[in-house]
Design a protein around this motif. Structure first.
Motif, PDB file in Angstrom:
ATOM      1  N   ARG A 123       0.896  -1.228  -0.207  1.00  0.00           N
ATOM      2  CA  ARG A 123      -0.255   0.045   0.071  1.00  0.00           C
ATOM      3  C   ARG A 123       0.897   1.219  -0.001  1.00  0.00           C
ATOM      4  O   ARG A 123       1.882   1.319   0.283  1.00  0.00           O
ATOM      5  N   LYS A 124       0.253   2.354  -0.282  1.00  0.00           N
ATOM      6  CA  LYS A 124       1.158   3.552  -0.195  1.00  0.00           C
ATOM      7  C   LYS A 124       1.792   3.802   1.166  1.00  0.00           C
ATOM      8  O   LYS A 124       2.811   4.109   1.202  1.00  0.00           O
ATOM      9  N   CYS A 125       1.015   3.497   2.336  1.00  0.00           N
ATOM     10  CA  CYS A 125       1.488   3.664   3.671  1.00  0.00           C
ATOM     11  C   CYS A 125       2.749   2.758   3.760  1.00  0.00           C
ATOM     12  O   CYS A 125       3.549   2.922   4.809  1.00  0.00           O
ATOM     13  N   ASP A 126       2.874   1.788   2.910  1.00  0.00           N
ATOM     14  CA  ASP A 126       3.836   0.695   3.301  1.00  0.00           C
ATOM     15  C   ASP A 126       5.188   1.244   2.610  1.00  0.00           C
ATOM     16  O   ASP A 126       6.569   0.709   3.018  1.00  0.00           O
ATOM     17  N   VAL A 127       5.370   2.570   1.955  1.00  0.00           N
ATOM     18  CA  VAL A 127       6.318   2.752   1.063  1.00  0.00           C
ATOM     19  C   VAL A 127       6.882   4.086   1.673  1.00  0.00           C
ATOM     20  O   VAL A 127       6.142   5.230   1.973  1.00  0.00           O
ATOM     21  N   ASP A 128       8.236   4.177   1.701  1.00  0.00           N
ATOM     22  CA  ASP A 128       8.784   5.504   2.334  1.00  0.00           C
ATOM     23  C   ASP A 128       9.878   5.714   1.306  1.00  0.00           C
ATOM     24  O   ASP A 128      11.097   5.103   1.289  1.00  0.00           O
ATOM     25  N   VAL A 129       9.628   6.578   0.226  1.00  0.00           N
ATOM     26  CA  VAL A 129      10.836   6.988  -0.716  1.00  0.00           C
ATOM     27  C   VAL A 129      11.517   8.185  -0.211  1.00  0.00           C
ATOM     28  O   VAL A 129      12.609   8.550  -1.027  1.00  0.00           O
ATOM     29  N   THR A 130      11.380   8.830   0.824  1.00  0.00           N
ATOM     30  CA  THR A 130      11.906   9.881   1.499  1.00  0.00           C
ATOM     31  C   THR A 130      13.257   9.205   2.176  1.00  0.00           C
ATOM     32  O   THR A 130      14.299  10.104   2.333  1.00  0.00           O
ATOM     33  N   ALA A 131      13.176   8.053   2.550  1.00  0.00           N
ATOM     34  CA  ALA A 131      14.505   7.359   3.217  1.00  0.00           C
ATOM     35  C   ALA A 131      15.538   7.071   2.408  1.00  0.00           C
ATOM     36  O   ALA A 131      15.277   7.137   0.891  1.00  0.00           O
ATOM     37  N   LEU A 132      16.695   7.175   2.612  1.00  0.00           N
ATOM     38  CA  LEU A 132      17.795   6.659   1.786  1.00  0.00           C
ATOM     39  C   LEU A 132      18.670   5.612   2.505  1.00  0.00           C
ATOM     40  O   LEU A 132      19.408   5.627   3.479  1.00  0.00           O
ATOM     41  N   PRO A 133      18.511   4.448   1.731  1.00  0.00           N
ATOM     42  CA  PRO A 133      17.844   4.223   0.623  1.00  0.00           C
ATOM     43  C   PRO A 133      16.202   3.920   1.068  1.00  0.00           C
ATOM     44  O   PRO A 133      15.787   3.835   2.507  1.00  0.00           O
ATOM     45  N   ALA A 134      15.469   4.100   0.057  1.00  0.00           N
ATOM     46  CA  ALA A 134      13.920   3.911   0.144  1.00  0.00           C
ATOM     47  C   ALA A 134      13.694   2.595   0.854  1.00  0.00           C
ATOM     48  O   ALA A 134      14.439   1.532   0.690  1.00  0.00           O
ATOM     49  N   THR A 135      12.408   2.461   1.438  1.00  0.00           N
ATOM     50  CA  THR A 135      12.024   1.220   2.189  1.00  0.00           C
ATOM     51  C   THR A 135      10.684   0.843   1.855  1.00  0.00           C
ATOM     52  O   THR A 135       9.902   1.497   1.423  1.00  0.00           O
ATOM     53  N   VAL A 136      10.414  -0.366   2.021  1.00  0.00           N
ATOM     54  CA  VAL A 136       8.984  -0.926   1.757  1.00  0.00           C
ATOM     55  C   VAL A 136       8.907  -1.717   2.932  1.00  0.00           C
ATOM     56  O   VAL A 136       9.714  -2.508   3.378  1.00  0.00           O
ATOM     57  N   ARG A 137       7.489  -1.975   3.558  1.00  0.00           N
ATOM     58  CA  ARG A 137       7.081  -2.640   4.399  1.00  0.00           C
ATOM     59  C   ARG A 137       6.182  -3.715   3.851  1.00  0.00           C
ATOM     60  O   ARG A 137       5.116  -3.390   3.318  1.00  0.00           O
ATOM     61  N   LEU A 138       6.622  -5.131   4.029  1.00  0.00           N
ATOM     62  CA  LEU A 138       5.760  -6.144   3.611  1.00  0.00           C
ATOM     63  C   LEU A 138       4.775  -6.635   4.586  1.00  0.00           C
ATOM     64  O   LEU A 138       5.610  -7.460   5.803  1.00  0.00           O
ATOM     65  N   SER A 139       3.714  -6.457   4.595  1.00  0.00           N
ATOM     66  CA  SER A 139       3.069  -6.854   5.856  1.00  0.00           C
ATOM     67  C   SER A 139       1.548  -7.329   5.414  1.00  0.00           C
ATOM     68  O   SER A 139       0.567  -7.504   6.291  1.00  0.00           O
ATOM     69  N   GLY A 140       1.361  -8.032   4.236  1.00  0.00           N
ATOM     70  CA  GLY A 140       0.181  -8.721   3.812  1.00  0.00           C
ATOM     71  C   GLY A 140       0.513  -9.261   2.550  1.00  0.00           C
ATOM     72  O   GLY A 140       1.453  -9.495   2.111  1.00  0.00           O
ATOM     73  N   THR A 141      -0.629  -9.856   2.144  1.00  0.00           N
ATOM     74  CA  THR A 141      -0.675 -10.541   0.621  1.00  0.00           C
ATOM     75  C   THR A 141      -2.057 -10.713   0.243  1.00  0.00           C
ATOM     76  O   THR A 141      -3.091 -10.512   0.826  1.00  0.00           O
ATOM     77  N   ILE A 142      -1.965 -10.863  -1.154  1.00  0.00           N
ATOM     78  CA  ILE A 142      -3.250 -10.888  -1.989  1.00  0.00           C
ATOM     79  C   ILE A 142      -3.845 -12.482  -1.900  1.00  0.00           C
ATOM     80  O   ILE A 142      -3.229 -13.003  -2.291  1.00  0.00           O
ATOM     81  N   VAL A 143      -4.853 -12.765  -1.544  1.00  0.00           N
ATOM     82  CA  VAL A 143      -5.472 -13.765  -1.468  1.00  0.00           C
ATOM     83  C   VAL A 143      -6.854 -13.980  -2.617  1.00  0.00           C
ATOM     84  O   VAL A 143      -7.856 -12.834  -2.582  1.00  0.00           O
ATOM     85  N   SER A 144      -7.316 -15.106  -2.830  1.00  0.00           N
ATOM     86  CA  SER A 144      -8.342 -15.287  -3.606  1.00  0.00           C
ATOM     87  C   SER A 144      -9.452 -16.542  -3.180  1.00  0.00           C
ATOM     88  O   SER A 144      -9.155 -17.417  -3.934  1.00  0.00           O
ATOM     89  N   PRO A 145      -9.742 -16.315  -1.954  1.00  0.00           N
ATOM     90  CA  PRO A 145     -10.721 -17.588  -1.591  1.00  0.00           C
ATOM     91  C   PRO A 145     -11.696 -17.728  -2.516  1.00  0.00           C
ATOM     92  O   PRO A 145     -12.346 -17.051  -3.365  1.00  0.00           O
ATOM     93  N   SER A 146     -11.720 -19.254  -2.710  1.00  0.00           N
ATOM     94  CA  SER A 146     -12.888 -19.843  -3.388  1.00  0.00           C
ATOM     95  C   SER A 146     -14.258 -19.331  -2.976  1.00  0.00           C
ATOM     96  O   SER A 146     -14.680 -19.155  -1.947  1.00  0.00           O
ATOM     97  N   GLY A 147     -15.020 -18.771  -4.087  1.00  0.00           N
ATOM     98  CA  GLY A 147     -16.300 -18.087  -4.150  1.00  0.00           C
ATOM     99  C   GLY A 147     -16.449 -16.796  -3.336  1.00  0.00           C
ATOM    100  O   GLY A 147     -17.563 -16.252  -2.865  1.00  0.00           O
ATOM    101  N   LYS A 148     -15.246 -16.246  -2.806  1.00  0.00           N
ATOM    102  CA  LYS A 148     -15.164 -14.666  -2.356  1.00  0.00           C
ATOM    103  C   LYS A 148     -14.367 -13.844  -3.178  1.00  0.00           C
ATOM    104  O   LYS A 148     -13.410 -14.493  -4.000  1.00  0.00           O
ATOM    105  N   PRO A 149     -14.501 -12.571  -3.040  1.00  0.00           N
ATOM    106  CA  PRO A 149     -13.652 -11.792  -3.807  1.00  0.00           C
ATOM    107  C   PRO A 149     -12.006 -11.811  -3.330  1.00  0.00           C
ATOM    108  O   PRO A 149     -11.966 -11.753  -2.406  1.00  0.00           O
TER     109      PRO A 149
END
Length: 364
Positions: free
Chosen positions: A195-221
């Motif tokens: 997400r936007k809030c997971d990215v910090d491009v003002t830091a040097l070097p830039a950082t990304v927080r990996l705190s989730g994943t995309i899932v596609s459960p059967s029968g659900k969005p």
């Protein structure tokens, strides 16, 4: 229950055998040794939902493996008929005729289900525990070379962007997703969940927080799950300049959106599915004649590059593994080159040359 024998002691032994083969008086009304395997599967799946300990994707995978791989082989048996030898032959046959991976998945769900039968007193022991060990065939992780990575970049940038192409051109997200995978070591689902809030491009070097994943459960969005594959995989990684530049471009493109807005998304603003990204990558690379590359190839490549420069422990930390043994076994391509310092060390074994030999040259 009764049994007979030529002597009292033999009759007692026979009676014990009868008792052992029958469900105990403590057996639940839901399952007994005479219950069908299909009935066990129904109870097992309901029990998984009751415990609610599994991620939805894992729960769906277990059910799929059970119904598609295991159930066709055992649906005609009662629980008492599922013996060690029968399970052993089945798993070995599956490993030979299908694959080691499929046999391993079948063994996992079969053991879980029969373990429930033991807990319900329908079986005295889990027959899967006594089968022969399933030995994995020799294999090694394969990382992409720098040349291969660049060839993939060229192929993705050129795909459907020439004259005469029908329909709208690609939106450019696939090549950007690849740069983020190469810069973070993240799984494809984790990248799509940034997400936007997971990215910090003002830091040097830039950082990304990996705190989730995309899932596609059967029968659900399709939706963002609020933790990666495992709870311990949540991490913040510093990224190289080429990844930081891609992230800046994405942030500028939708600067007005909420902080929780995904970095990558469909034209409708919904999450991209991992299957669609895999299909798109496969279509691009097939057209370019590049074989054997999946999103996980980039993860192995990152692990190998970091291992060469900083060691397996650093690679494991980057990938979010709890142990470098996992990283070395499945993600780091073995290095065949021995440290060249060995040549200098072995100079100690060089042949001695006397002054007389030097003056006389090669004459004997």
């Amino acid at each position: 229950m009764s049994a007979t024998g030529a002597t009292k002691r033999e009759a007692e032994r026979e009676l014990k055998k009868v008792i052992a083969s029958r469900s105990t008086f403590r057996a639940s009304g839901e399952l007994t040794a005479d219950s069908s395997f299909l009935r066990l599967v129904e109870v097992w799946l309901a029990d998984l939902d009751l415990e609610a300990k599994l991620a939805p994707s894992t729960r769906a995978l277990y059910e799929r493996n059970m119904r598609q791989i295991v159930l066709p082989a055992f649906e005609g048996y009662t629980l008492r008929e599922i013996t060690v030898s029968r399970v052993d032959r089945y798993i070995k046959h599956l490993a030979i005729t299908r694959s080691w991976s499929m046999a391993k998945q079948a063994r996992t769900v079969l053991s879980l289900a029969l373990g429930l039968a033991v807990r319900y007193d329908a079986l005295q022991k889990n027959p899967v525990r006594d089968i022969a060990r399933l030995r994995k065939p020799p294999s090694q992780a394969m990382a992409l070379t720098v040349v291969q990575v660049e060839a993939i970049r060229v192929a993705v940038r050129a795909w459907r962007r020439g004259t005469g192409v029908v329909g709208p051109p690609p939106d450019g997200q696939l090549e950007q997703i690849i740069e983020v995978m190469l810069g973070t070591s993240a799984r494809i689902g984790e990248v799509l969940a940034i997400r936007k809030c997971d990215v910090d491009v003002t830091a040097l070097p830039a950082t990304v927080r990996l705190s989730g994943t995309i899932v596609s459960p059967s029968g659900k969005p399709t939706h963002r799950q609020h933790h990666p594959k495992t709870m311990k995989s949540t991490r913040t990684v510093s990224v190289p300049s080429f990844t930081a530049e891609v992230l800046r471009q994405r942030l500028v493109r939708f600067a007005a959106e909420d902080p929780d807005h995904l970095i990558f998304f469909t034209r409708n603003g919904t999450p991209l599915t991992t299957n669609n990204v895999r299909r798109r990558l496969r279509a691009v690379l097939d057209e370019a004649g590049i074989e054997g590359v999946t999103p996980h190839s980039f993860r192995r490549t990152v692990a190998t590059v970091i291992d060469r420069a900083g060691g397996a422990d650093l690679a494991a930390e980057m990938l979010g593994h709890t142990s470098s043994e996992i990283t070395k076994a499945h993600y780091i391509e073995p290095d065949e080159k021995v440290n060249p310092v060995t040549a200098e060390i072995l100079e100690a074994l060089a042949p001695w040359t006397s002054a007389t030999d030097d003056e006389s040259g090669s004459t004997g």
